[in-house]
Design a protein around this motif. Structure first.
Motif, PDB file in Angstrom:
ATOM      1  N   THR A 105     -10.111   0.842  -4.536  1.00  0.00           N
ATOM      2  CA  THR A 105      -8.562  -0.154  -5.160  1.00  0.00           C
ATOM      3  C   THR A 105      -7.289   0.296  -4.991  1.00  0.00           C
ATOM      4  O   THR A 105      -6.624  -0.387  -4.427  1.00  0.00           O
ATOM      5  N   LEU A 106      -7.168   1.907  -5.284  1.00  0.00           N
ATOM      6  CA  LEU A 106      -6.031   2.336  -5.776  1.00  0.00           C
ATOM      7  C   LEU A 106      -5.287   2.553  -3.914  1.00  0.00           C
ATOM      8  O   LEU A 106      -4.084   2.373  -3.924  1.00  0.00           O
ATOM      9  N   GLY A 107      -6.911   3.021  -3.803  1.00  0.00           N
ATOM     10  CA  GLY A 107      -6.159   3.663  -1.889  1.00  0.00           C
ATOM     11  C   GLY A 107      -6.119   2.107  -1.166  1.00  0.00           C
ATOM     12  O   GLY A 107      -5.086   2.561  -0.550  1.00  0.00           O
ATOM     13  N   LEU A 108      -6.247   1.215  -1.275  1.00  0.00           N
ATOM     14  CA  LEU A 108      -6.459   0.307  -0.343  1.00  0.00           C
ATOM     15  C   LEU A 108      -4.984  -0.490  -0.654  1.00  0.00           C
ATOM     16  O   LEU A 108      -4.904  -1.186   0.246  1.00  0.00           O
ATOM     17  N   ALA A 109      -4.760  -0.532  -2.117  1.00  0.00           N
ATOM     18  CA  ALA A 109      -3.350  -0.994  -2.428  1.00  0.00           C
ATOM     19  C   ALA A 109      -2.791  -0.087  -2.196  1.00  0.00           C
ATOM     20  O   ALA A 109      -0.855  -0.575  -1.743  1.00  0.00           O
ATOM     21  N   GLU A 110      -2.497   1.120  -1.841  1.00  0.00           N
ATOM     22  CA  GLU A 110      -1.218   1.621  -1.670  1.00  0.00           C
ATOM     23  C   GLU A 110      -1.182   1.651   0.063  1.00  0.00           C
ATOM     24  O   GLU A 110       0.240   2.020   0.290  1.00  0.00           O
ATOM     25  N   CYS A 111      -2.150   1.224   0.907  1.00  0.00           N
ATOM     26  CA  CYS A 111      -1.951   0.805   2.201  1.00  0.00           C
ATOM     27  C   CYS A 111      -1.151  -0.210   2.411  1.00  0.00           C
ATOM     28  O   CYS A 111      -0.591  -0.060   3.169  1.00  0.00           O
ATOM     29  N   ILE A 112      -2.171  -1.140   1.149  1.00  0.00           N
ATOM     30  CA  ILE A 112      -1.085  -2.177   1.796  1.00  0.00           C
ATOM     31  C   ILE A 112       0.351  -1.747   1.759  1.00  0.00           C
ATOM     32  O   ILE A 112       1.504  -3.101   2.260  1.00  0.00           O
ATOM     33  N   LEU A 113       0.583  -1.802   0.491  1.00  0.00           N
ATOM     34  CA  LEU A 113       1.760  -1.479  -0.797  1.00  0.00           C
ATOM     35  C   LEU A 113       2.815  -1.020   0.580  1.00  0.00           C
ATOM     36  O   LEU A 113       4.315  -1.764   1.034  1.00  0.00           O
ATOM     37  N   LEU A 114       2.408   0.096   1.479  1.00  0.00           N
ATOM     38  CA  LEU A 114       3.334   1.093   1.699  1.00  0.00           C
ATOM     39  C   LEU A 114       3.837   0.069   3.723  1.00  0.00           C
ATOM     40  O   LEU A 114       4.352   0.290   4.086  1.00  0.00           O
ATOM     41  N   VAL A 146      -1.179 -10.090  -3.892  1.00  0.00           N
ATOM     42  CA  VAL A 146      -2.146  -9.817  -2.809  1.00  0.00           C
ATOM     43  C   VAL A 146      -2.754  -8.570  -2.802  1.00  0.00           C
ATOM     44  O   VAL A 146      -2.830  -7.968  -2.190  1.00  0.00           O
ATOM     45  N   VAL A 147      -1.477  -7.233  -3.102  1.00  0.00           N
ATOM     46  CA  VAL A 147      -1.377  -5.835  -2.854  1.00  0.00           C
ATOM     47  C   VAL A 147      -3.071  -6.031  -4.396  1.00  0.00           C
ATOM     48  O   VAL A 147      -4.127  -5.226  -3.640  1.00  0.00           O
ATOM     49  N   TRP A 148      -2.636  -6.151  -5.280  1.00  0.00           N
ATOM     50  CA  TRP A 148      -3.756  -5.997  -6.643  1.00  0.00           C
ATOM     51  C   TRP A 148      -4.726  -6.501  -6.186  1.00  0.00           C
ATOM     52  O   TRP A 148      -6.309  -5.947  -6.083  1.00  0.00           O
ATOM     53  N   ILE A 149      -5.051  -8.021  -5.817  1.00  0.00           N
ATOM     54  CA  ILE A 149      -5.916  -8.246  -5.544  1.00  0.00           C
ATOM     55  C   ILE A 149      -7.019  -7.852  -4.869  1.00  0.00           C
ATOM     56  O   ILE A 149      -8.464  -8.472  -4.406  1.00  0.00           O
ATOM     57  N   GLY A 150      -6.559  -8.145  -3.143  1.00  0.00           N
ATOM     58  CA  GLY A 150      -6.960  -7.921  -1.795  1.00  0.00           C
ATOM     59  C   GLY A 150      -7.496  -6.271  -2.177  1.00  0.00           C
ATOM     60  O   GLY A 150      -8.552  -6.045  -1.281  1.00  0.00           O
ATOM     61  N   ALA A 151      -6.784  -5.396  -2.530  1.00  0.00           N
ATOM     62  CA  ALA A 151      -7.512  -4.410  -3.007  1.00  0.00           C
ATOM     63  C   ALA A 151      -8.592  -3.972  -3.440  1.00  0.00           C
ATOM     64  O   ALA A 151      -9.883  -3.777  -3.299  1.00  0.00           O
ATOM     65  N   ALA A 152      -9.317  -4.830  -4.848  1.00  0.00           N
ATOM     66  CA  ALA A 152     -10.011  -5.137  -5.771  1.00  0.00           C
ATOM     67  C   ALA A 152     -10.653  -5.760  -4.967  1.00  0.00           C
ATOM     68  O   ALA A 152     -11.447  -5.160  -5.190  1.00  0.00           O
ATOM     69  N   LEU A 153     -10.935  -6.802  -3.904  1.00  0.00           N
ATOM     70  CA  LEU A 153     -11.564  -7.276  -3.891  1.00  0.00           C
ATOM     71  C   LEU A 153     -12.595  -6.734  -2.552  1.00  0.00           C
ATOM     72  O   LEU A 153     -13.746  -6.630  -2.655  1.00  0.00           O
ATOM     73  N   ILE A 203     -10.039  -0.444  10.118  1.00  0.00           N
ATOM     74  CA  ILE A 203      -9.145  -0.669  10.591  1.00  0.00           C
ATOM     75  C   ILE A 203      -8.623  -1.227  10.190  1.00  0.00           C
ATOM     76  O   ILE A 203      -7.009  -1.410  10.882  1.00  0.00           O
ATOM     77  N   VAL A 204      -9.678  -2.506   9.729  1.00  0.00           N
ATOM     78  CA  VAL A 204      -8.533  -3.376   9.134  1.00  0.00           C
ATOM     79  C   VAL A 204      -7.727  -3.093   8.171  1.00  0.00           C
ATOM     80  O   VAL A 204      -6.028  -3.943   7.780  1.00  0.00           O
ATOM     81  N   PHE A 205      -7.896  -2.171   7.332  1.00  0.00           N
ATOM     82  CA  PHE A 205      -6.689  -1.902   6.279  1.00  0.00           C
ATOM     83  C   PHE A 205      -5.927  -0.415   6.121  1.00  0.00           C
ATOM     84  O   PHE A 205      -4.845   0.193   5.932  1.00  0.00           O
ATOM     85  N   LEU A 206      -6.691   0.308   7.560  1.00  0.00           N
ATOM     86  CA  LEU A 206      -5.780   1.693   7.602  1.00  0.00           C
ATOM     87  C   LEU A 206      -4.951   1.246   8.881  1.00  0.00           C
ATOM     88  O   LEU A 206      -3.469   2.081   9.499  1.00  0.00           O
ATOM     89  N   LEU A 207      -5.106   0.883  10.271  1.00  0.00           N
ATOM     90  CA  LEU A 207      -5.488   0.956  11.205  1.00  0.00           C
ATOM     91  C   LEU A 207      -3.857   0.198  11.715  1.00  0.00           C
ATOM     92  O   LEU A 207      -2.796   0.486  12.209  1.00  0.00           O
ATOM     93  N   ILE A 208      -4.526  -1.159  11.111  1.00  0.00           N
ATOM     94  CA  ILE A 208      -3.544  -1.914  11.378  1.00  0.00           C
ATOM     95  C   ILE A 208      -2.126  -2.174  10.646  1.00  0.00           C
ATOM     96  O   ILE A 208      -0.917  -2.293  11.385  1.00  0.00           O
ATOM     97  N   PRO A 209      -2.778  -2.012   9.625  1.00  0.00           N
ATOM     98  CA  PRO A 209      -1.160  -1.488   8.403  1.00  0.00           C
ATOM     99  C   PRO A 209      -0.434  -0.403   9.019  1.00  0.00           C
ATOM    100  O   PRO A 209       0.922  -0.171   9.029  1.00  0.00           O
ATOM    101  N   GLY A 252      -2.434   9.662   7.392  1.00  0.00           N
ATOM    102  CA  GLY A 252      -3.580  11.046   7.959  1.00  0.00           C
ATOM    103  C   GLY A 252      -4.433  10.937   7.576  1.00  0.00           C
ATOM    104  O   GLY A 252      -5.566  10.918   8.434  1.00  0.00           O
ATOM    105  N   GLN A 253      -4.287  11.142   5.999  1.00  0.00           N
ATOM    106  CA  GLN A 253      -5.436  12.587   5.597  1.00  0.00           C
ATOM    107  C   GLN A 253      -6.886  11.003   5.150  1.00  0.00           C
ATOM    108  O   GLN A 253      -8.167  11.372   5.657  1.00  0.00           O
ATOM    109  N   ALA A 254      -6.545   9.779   5.313  1.00  0.00           N
ATOM    110  CA  ALA A 254      -6.766   8.637   5.053  1.00  0.00           C
ATOM    111  C   ALA A 254      -8.052   8.407   6.744  1.00  0.00           C
ATOM    112  O   ALA A 254      -8.916   7.949   6.753  1.00  0.00           O
ATOM    113  N   ILE A 255      -7.275   7.811   7.219  1.00  0.00           N
ATOM    114  CA  ILE A 255      -7.837   7.915   8.400  1.00  0.00           C
ATOM    115  C   ILE A 255      -8.958   9.157   9.115  1.00  0.00           C
ATOM    116  O   ILE A 255      -9.870   8.835  10.166  1.00  0.00           O
TER     117      ILE A 255
END
Length: 309
Positions: A105-114, A146-153, A203-209, A252-255
């Motif tokens: 959740t926190l990792g995905l939230a950071e991707c969206i937030l950045l 959006v950041v918190w709900i999207g990441a949690a789901l 791709i959706v949560f890392l590459l596209i952002p 870099g590390q997440a990819i």
């Protein structure tokens, strides 16, 4: 089993680099980094909350980033340190699932937030006349939701799948917390279909952002180059360079970890990548954003001056 209170459903966390010769030094270093990261992020959140000059969309989003980093490092380090000092390496099935869920959740939230932070800078530099409308307080709150709900789901999906794969052999996780690649290695069934799902999600949560962020900053730099004011150029570049530093480190590390199959890298490489994302970057973020930001430094000096007098 080594632990008396261990059940058949428990996992065993082998810890951070179990073969390392000086574990005490490693744990003390982790504790020092945790203290710096906790204090830095908590201080940044407090400054943004107390100083009215920092009540802007950029700093609101930055406070969300600090909250994520604070939670990120707290979701792994206390358990790791407790296990080391107590000698109890077991973690229950549900605690492992909870740790994986919060970590994702926190990792995905950071991707969206950045990505949203890059959009904020794009609007501020390239479309300043509409900034107050496009980044109104209501829009900022909607972004946070959006950041918190999207990441949690998304995290819920990627917690349920790996945790339901059968484990036929050892329940030892060669990691210091319950991370997806480490759990997938324990499974005795073919996980290639899920690896494909993970790849698409990456791709959706890392590459596209990441592409959106790079596009935003390309447009920002093109706009900055056309500015006549040197002061305006320097301010825009200083703010954006801080953000780009964080983006480069995090993505870099997440990819590396999530866009490649779990079998293509060793547990040690997974741990190094996880340490960078969950321990080192949360410590660096407040330093990068505060030391290179005159407004944050000014707010800190103002508060320290008040308390000293």
């Amino acid at each position: 089993m080594e632990q008396n209170n261990e059940t058949s459903n428990d996992f065993i966390l082998l810890g951070l680099f179990p073969g390392f010769r000086h574990p005490h030094l490693l744990i003390l270093t982790i504790l020092l980094i945790y203290t710096i990261a906790f204090a830095g992020n908590a201080l940044l959140i407090l400054l943004i909350w107390l100083d009215t000059r920092l009540h802007t969309p950029m700093y609101f989003l930055l406070s969300q980033l600090s909250l994520i980093d604070l939670s990120y490092i707290t979701s792994t380090v206390p358990k790791t340190v407790t296990n080391y000092f107590t000698g109890k390496k077991n973690i229950s099935y549900f605690a492992c699932a909870a740790q994986l869920f919060f970590f994702l959740t926190l990792g995905l939230a950071e991707c969206i937030l950045l990505t949203l932070m890059a959009y904020d800078r794009y609007v501020a530099v390239c479309n300043p006349l509409r900034y107050a409308i496009l980044m109104s307080p209501r829009v900022c709150l909607q972004m946070a939701a959006v950041v918190w709900i999207g990441a949690a789901l998304a995290a819920l999906v990627h917690t349920i799948y790996p945790m339901h794969f059968p484990i036929c052999g050892s329940r030892e996780i060669n990691h210091y917390f319950c991370e997806m690649p480490a759990i997938l290695r324990l499974s005795c069934v073919d996980t290639s279909a899920y690896e494909m799902v993970k790849f698409v999600s990456t791709i959706v949560f890392l590459l596209i952002p990441f592409v959106l962020i790079l596009s935003s900053y390309t447009l920002i730099f093109l706009t900055v180059l056309r500015m006549n004011s040197c002061k305006g150029k320097n301010k825009a570049l200083a703010t954006c360079s801080s953000h780009l530093t964080v983006v480069s480190l995090y993505f870099g590390q997440a990819i590396f970890i999530y866009m490649t199959p779990s079998s293509s890298h060793t547990p040690e490489q997974d741990q190094i990548g996880a340490m960078l994302g969950t321990i080192v970057i949360p410590m660096l973020n407040p330093l990068i954003y505060s030391l290179r930001n005159k407004e944050v430094v000014g707010a800190l000096r103002k508060r320290m001056g008040r308390y000293c007098n």
